[in-house]
Design a protein around this motif. Structure first.
Motif, short mmCIF file in Angstrom:
data_model
loop_
_atom_site.label_atom_id
_atom_site.label_comp_id
_atom_site.label_asym_id
_atom_site.label_seq_id
_atom_site.Cartn_x
_atom_site.Cartn_y
_atom_site.Cartn_z
N LYS A 1 0.86 -1.19 0.00
CA LYS A 1 0.00 0.00 0.00
C LYS A 1 0.89 1.24 0.00
N LYS A 2 0.52 2.22 -0.82
CA LYS A 2 1.26 3.48 -0.80
C LYS A 2 1.01 4.18 0.52
N GLU A 3 2.05 4.70 1.12
CA GLU A 3 1.83 5.45 2.35
C GLU A 3 2.59 6.76 2.35
N TRP A 4 1.82 7.84 2.28
CA TRP A 4 2.39 9.18 2.39
C TRP A 4 2.40 9.57 3.86
N MET A 5 3.47 10.24 4.28
CA MET A 5 3.58 10.68 5.66
C MET A 5 3.93 12.16 5.70
N PHE A 6 3.54 12.82 6.80
CA PHE A 6 4.01 14.18 7.03
C PHE A 6 5.08 14.12 8.12
N ILE A 7 6.24 14.72 7.85
CA ILE A 7 7.36 14.70 8.79
C ILE A 7 7.67 16.13 9.22
N GLU A 8 7.66 16.36 10.52
CA GLU A 8 7.95 17.70 11.05
C GLU A 8 9.46 17.94 10.94
N GLU A 9 9.81 19.14 10.44
CA GLU A 9 11.19 19.45 10.05
C GLU A 9 12.22 19.32 11.17
N ASN A 10 11.92 19.83 12.37
CA ASN A 10 12.94 19.86 13.42
C ASN A 10 13.13 18.53 14.12
N SER A 11 12.01 17.92 14.51
CA SER A 11 12.09 16.67 15.26
C SER A 11 12.26 15.47 14.32
N ARG A 12 11.85 15.66 13.06
CA ARG A 12 11.82 14.58 12.07
C ARG A 12 10.86 13.47 12.48
N LEU A 13 9.86 13.82 13.26
CA LEU A 13 8.84 12.84 13.65
C LEU A 13 7.61 13.04 12.78
N SER A 14 6.81 11.97 12.63
CA SER A 14 5.63 12.09 11.78
C SER A 14 4.45 12.64 12.58
N ILE A 15 3.59 13.34 11.87
CA ILE A 15 2.32 13.77 12.46
C ILE A 15 1.24 13.11 11.62
N GLY A 16 0.34 12.37 12.26
CA GLY A 16 -0.66 11.63 11.49
C GLY A 16 -0.17 10.21 11.27
N PHE A 17 -1.08 9.38 10.75
CA PHE A 17 -0.77 7.95 10.63
C PHE A 17 -0.46 7.49 9.22
N GLY A 18 -0.43 8.42 8.29
CA GLY A 18 -0.16 7.99 6.92
C GLY A 18 -1.43 7.88 6.11
N SER A 19 -1.30 8.12 4.82
CA SER A 19 -2.46 8.13 3.93
C SER A 19 -2.02 7.66 2.56
N PRO A 20 -2.95 7.06 1.80
CA PRO A 20 -2.57 6.62 0.45
C PRO A 20 -2.37 7.79 -0.53
N THR A 21 -2.75 9.00 -0.13
CA THR A 21 -2.53 10.15 -1.02
C THR A 21 -1.84 11.28 -0.29
N LYS A 22 -1.15 12.11 -1.07
CA LYS A 22 -0.44 13.26 -0.53
C LYS A 22 -1.44 14.24 0.11
N GLN A 23 -2.54 14.50 -0.59
CA GLN A 23 -3.55 15.42 -0.05
C GLN A 23 -4.13 14.86 1.24
N GLY A 24 -4.31 13.54 1.27
CA GLY A 24 -4.90 12.89 2.43
C GLY A 24 -4.07 13.09 3.69
N ILE A 25 -2.74 12.95 3.57
CA ILE A 25 -1.91 13.06 4.76
C ILE A 25 -1.83 14.51 5.24
#
Length: 194
Positions: free
Chosen positions: A84-108
């Motif tokens: 499954k494709k999984e897009w993630m959002f990664i916060e720049e300073n901590s490099r940790l993800s926010i959210g659980f991932g989504s099959p689309t860029k818009q979704g995440i």
């Protein structure tokens, strides 16, 4: 010299699809090489595995500003073990993800924004202030990630690049066929607004 002929170079959309195709077939090294060949940015985040900090790689990374001081990037996970494709959002300073991932860029992006919307301004400020700052550069993360997956790109000569290009062309032709055959409808979720 640079003698790329135009027709042999895939469009942005098809090269993005190709990276996704390599990933869905579990060909992480090819996805990585192809992203490099195409000058597609790979960025890194941090994760945990068995209590150890590990590097996580994201292809097709694009900067995103979620507002309220939360900046980072979205990228397609290179570490997923399923297809499954999984897009993630990664916060720049901590490099940790926010959210659980989504099959689309818009979704995440939407999901990350919704998660942040649940926090008070005070909580957000604290999160930014207290989240661990990652000291590593992308180059250092990249080395860590490559050794985690047991891949050494310096063994890669032109033969490998040619091979990746050939595989990419196959994937592109297949992807174009697939796309025509089975357009995946976006999942429609209905929300009751009170």
């Amino acid at each position: 010299g640079d003698h790329r002929d135009l027709h042999s170079f895939p469009t942005r959309r098809s090269s993005d699809l190709t990276i996704a195709e390599f990933l869905s077939d579990g060909e992480v090294e090819n996805a990585y090489e192809f992203a490099k060949l195409q000058d597609k940015p790979i960025r890194f985040g941090v994760g945990q595995s068995n209590g150890k900090q590990i590097a996580l790689a994201y292809a097709l990374a694009e900067p995103v500003d979620l507002g309220d001081g939360f900046k980072g990037f979205v990228g397609l996970s290179l570490d997923k073990k399923n297809d499954k494709k999984e897009w993630m959002f990664i916060e720049e300073n901590s490099r940790l993800s926010i959210g659980f991932g989504s099959p689309t860029k818009q979704g995440i992006i939407k999901e990350a924004k919704e998660r942040l919307a649940q926090l008070s301004s005070e909580q957000k400020a604290n999160l930014l202030k207290n989240s661990p700052k990652s000291e590593k550069t992308d180059a250092e993360f990249e080395q860590q990630w490559l050794s985690q997956i047991g891949y050494n790109p310096s063994q890669n000569d032109d033969e490998v690049k040619a091979d990746v290009k050939a595989k990419a062309e196959d994937k592109q032709n297949k992807a174009i066929g697939d796309e025509i055959l089975n357009q995946e409808p976006e999942k429609v979720t209905t929300k009751v607004v009170d």
